[in-house]
Design a protein around this motif. Structure first.
Motif, PDB file in Angstrom:
ATOM      1  N   LEU A  67     -33.395  60.733  43.885  1.00 15.98           N
ATOM      2  CA  LEU A  67     -34.275  60.670  45.047  1.00 15.98           C
ATOM      3  C   LEU A  67     -35.690  60.291  44.638  1.00 15.98           C
ATOM      4  N   ILE A  68     -36.059  60.569  43.380  1.00 13.88           N
ATOM      5  CA  ILE A  68     -37.406  60.261  42.923  1.00 13.88           C
ATOM      6  C   ILE A  68     -37.439  58.952  42.154  1.00 13.88           C
ATOM      7  N   ASP A  90     -31.829  55.138  29.686  1.00 11.78           N
ATOM      8  CA  ASP A  90     -33.274  55.269  29.559  1.00 11.78           C
ATOM      9  C   ASP A  90     -33.675  56.548  28.836  1.00 11.78           C
ATOM     10  N   TYR A  91     -32.918  57.623  29.035  1.00 10.64           N
ATOM     11  CA  TYR A  91     -33.343  58.912  28.520  1.00 10.64           C
ATOM     12  C   TYR A  91     -32.297  59.664  27.712  1.00 10.64           C
ATOM     13  N   GLY A  92     -31.081  59.208  27.645  1.00 10.05           N
ATOM     14  CA  GLY A  92     -30.078  59.933  26.890  1.00 10.05           C
ATOM     15  C   GLY A  92     -29.454  61.080  27.654  1.00 10.05           C
ATOM     16  N   TRP A  93     -29.852  61.255  28.897  1.00  6.15           N
ATOM     17  CA  TRP A  93     -29.261  62.250  29.787  1.00  6.15           C
ATOM     18  C   TRP A  93     -28.640  61.536  30.977  1.00  6.15           C
ATOM     19  N   PHE A  94     -27.642  62.140  31.580  1.00  3.33           N
ATOM     20  CA  PHE A  94     -27.046  61.565  32.772  1.00  3.33           C
ATOM     21  C   PHE A  94     -26.710  62.666  33.759  1.00  3.33           C
ATOM     22  N   GLN A  95     -26.627  62.278  35.028  1.00  3.07           N
ATOM     23  CA  GLN A  95     -26.273  63.225  36.071  1.00  3.07           C
ATOM     24  C   GLN A  95     -24.760  63.291  36.180  1.00  3.07           C
ATOM     25  N   VAL A  96     -24.227  64.506  36.086  1.00  2.00           N
ATOM     26  CA  VAL A  96     -22.791  64.674  36.245  1.00  2.00           C
ATOM     27  C   VAL A  96     -22.442  64.625  37.728  1.00  2.00           C
ATOM     28  N   GLY A 100     -40.679  69.162  36.609  1.00  2.00           N
ATOM     29  CA  GLY A 100     -39.565  68.335  36.179  1.00  2.00           C
ATOM     30  C   GLY A 100     -39.729  67.699  34.822  1.00  2.00           C
ATOM     31  N   ALA A 101     -40.665  68.189  34.010  1.00  5.13           N
ATOM     32  CA  ALA A 101     -40.878  67.636  32.671  1.00  5.13           C
ATOM     33  C   ALA A 101     -40.094  68.440  31.641  1.00  5.13           C
ATOM     34  N   ILE A 102     -39.871  67.825  30.485  1.00  2.92           N
ATOM     35  CA  ILE A 102     -39.247  68.524  29.364  1.00  2.92           C
ATOM     36  C   ILE A 102     -39.992  68.192  28.088  1.00  2.92           C
ATOM     37  N   LEU A 103     -40.200  69.219  27.262  1.00  2.24           N
ATOM     38  CA  LEU A 103     -40.894  69.052  25.994  1.00  2.24           C
ATOM     39  C   LEU A 103     -40.100  69.743  24.897  1.00  2.24           C
ATOM     40  N   ARG A 104     -40.275  69.247  23.688  1.00  2.25           N
ATOM     41  CA  ARG A 104     -39.508  69.772  22.561  1.00  2.25           C
ATOM     42  C   ARG A 104     -40.377  69.859  21.313  1.00  2.25           C
ATOM     43  N   ASN A 161     -42.172  64.741  37.222  1.00  3.85           N
ATOM     44  CA  ASN A 161     -41.792  64.016  38.440  1.00  3.85           C
ATOM     45  C   ASN A 161     -41.084  62.693  38.184  1.00  3.85           C
ATOM     46  N   THR A 162     -40.457  62.565  37.037  1.00  2.17           N
ATOM     47  CA  THR A 162     -39.710  61.341  36.778  1.00  2.17           C
ATOM     48  C   THR A 162     -38.437  61.292  37.612  1.00  2.17           C
ATOM     49  N   TYR A 163     -37.707  62.401  37.638  1.00  2.00           N
ATOM     50  CA  TYR A 163     -36.453  62.453  38.388  1.00  2.00           C
ATOM     51  C   TYR A 163     -36.480  63.473  39.516  1.00  2.00           C
TER      52      TYR A 163
END
Length: 429
Positions: free
Chosen positions: A23-24, A31-37, A279-283, A298-300
């Motif tokens: 939606l965002i 792009d990010y190595g993650w996907f929506q199941v 909606g951010a992630i840091l490591r 706010n990326t996704y």
């Protein structure tokens, strides 16, 4: 004047990226190595909690507004999110938390606590409290805790069949417990927005863990690896770390931003991952010395609620817009050439503080520019100009020697472009 300058080059061997609802932003997993199941219900406004046994089997709990109230949906997957069973979503199972002891026995609740002994096929009411529950965790097959609003802590010793309150004068009954870190059947930490408490006897007694004033924040979560080593995080991306059970704390914060850290998980003492209210992630992979912002705010989605790391490859995260996110590569992408990039300004608290003969500070800048770092006395006079020179983008560390300075309180100020920040340092000889 003595001064040593060290350039720290960070190695990020394991990257995590969180995506969210399209939606965002419509972005692919490449792009990010993650996907929506596969979503469990396209009408869900939020997935609030999750519990996975392994990379394939797990549960999530979400809600949407319905008929003037909320409709909760519990989803179970046996194939890593390819499909979901929602037949256990009974109307009377109102839940914001979900946690399982084993494949058959689990709990879910949001003021009313329910228990299943048949993998979620049926749920029975086992406890009622007028407050909302926020976290649940078990130490073993019998002992577990649930925490929530107004300083509520309840415990079970019979696998969730019955529950009882645990109270203490150390507990702020006006606070809402948002973080729960169970180490074993005796040792556990609980944090509210303004308080961290610890029990070494299974919750029979509690002590307040003091937090230094300079680290004051509205805390949102805590994670302890053992009874001594842990993390506490909250507003403005505040992260502090202790290695001695809270007797002392070190600043381990990423660059300041307006959002708050909602959830933290850790693989070991060096590696921790946080997700934020934007909606951010840091490591970090060096105990908070440096952080990598893996996904900008706010990326996704506009909020991430929980993250759970299964192993060094697989992790899940949930948030608003019904987002259920997964990585099977540790967050790596086919093209990953941006490791270690600094995206903001920061000046971390010196360590040690107080100090005697020397102390160290660390700062980051996102581009090459002139950086001034100076030490001031309480009269506002410069007593030591540490640096005033061009520095390259990245993280830099300075080791500062007290030389002939007398004991007292000083202020260290960093200026880089439009960024300016001061920290209080204490010299004791």
């Amino acid at each position: 004047m003595k001064k040593k300058i060290f350039i720290i080059i960070s190695s990020f061997n394991f990257l995590l990226f969180l995506s969210g609802s399209s939606l965002i932003k419509n972005t692919t997993s490449d792009d990010y190595g993650w996907f929506q199941v596969t979503p469990i219900d396209t009408t869900l406004e939020s997935i609030h909690d999750l519990f996975f046994f392994n990379s394939d089997t797990g549960y999530v709990i979400g809600w949407t507004r319905y008929g003037g109230g909320l409709r909760r949906t519990i989803g179970k997957t046996l194939n890593g999110g390819l499909s979901w069973d929602t037949t256990m979503s009974k109307k009377d199972v109102q839940s914001d938390i979900i946690c399982f002891i084993n494949a058959q026995i689990g709990i879910a609740g949001a003021g009313v606590l329910f228990r299943t002994i048949d993998s979620g096929k049926t749920w029975n009411k086992v406890f009622v409290d007028p407050v909302d529950f926020d976290r649940a965790a078990f130490a073993n097959d019998h002992i577990g805790w649930v925490v929530g609003g107004f300083g509520t802590i309840i415990k079970t010793t019979d696998a969730g069949a019955t529950w009882f309150y645990q109270r203490s004068e150390a507990i702020d009954t006006l606070g809402r417990f948002l973080g729960l870190s169970v180490i074993d059947s005796l040792n556990l930490y609980v944090c509210s927005q303004l308080q961290l408490i610890f029990s070494a006897d299974g919750g029979d007694t509690w002590k307040n863990v003091p937090i230094p004033e300079q680290y004051a924040s509205r805390f949102g979560d805590t994670k302890f690896i053992d009874k001594d080593y842990g993390w506490l995080c909250g507003e403005y991306r505040t992260v502090i770390r202790t290695t001695d059970g809270g007797n002392t704390w070190q600043d381990a914060s990423p660059p300041v931003y307006w959002d708050a850290i909602r959830s933290i998980d850790a693989l070991d003492k060096n590696t921790a991952v946080v997700v934020t209210s934007a909606g951010a992630i840091l490591r970090t992979e060096n105990a908070g010395e440096t952080w990598k912002e893996q996904l900008p705010a706010n990326t996704y989605t506009n909020m991430l609620h929980r993250i759970q790391i299964i192993d060094d490859k697989v992790a899940y995260a949930v948030g608003n817009d019904g987002a259920i996110l997964k990585t099977t590569t540790g967050g790596y992408t086919s093209v990953d050439d941006d490791k270690g990039k600094v995206t903001g300004y920061s000046l971390k608290q010196n360590f040690p503080n107080p100090f005697n003969s020397q102390t160290k500070i660390t700062f980051t800048i996102p581009k090459s520019e002139c950086v001034s770092v100076a030490l001031y006395n309480i009269q506002g006079e410069v007593v030591q100009q540490i640096i005033d020179e061009e520095r390259s983008a990245g993280e830099h560390s300075l080791e500062i020697y007290s030389d002939n300075l007398p004991s007292g309180v000083y202020f260290l100020r960093m200026i880089a472009g439009l960024f300016s920040k001061s920290i209080k340092v204490v010299l004791l000889k």
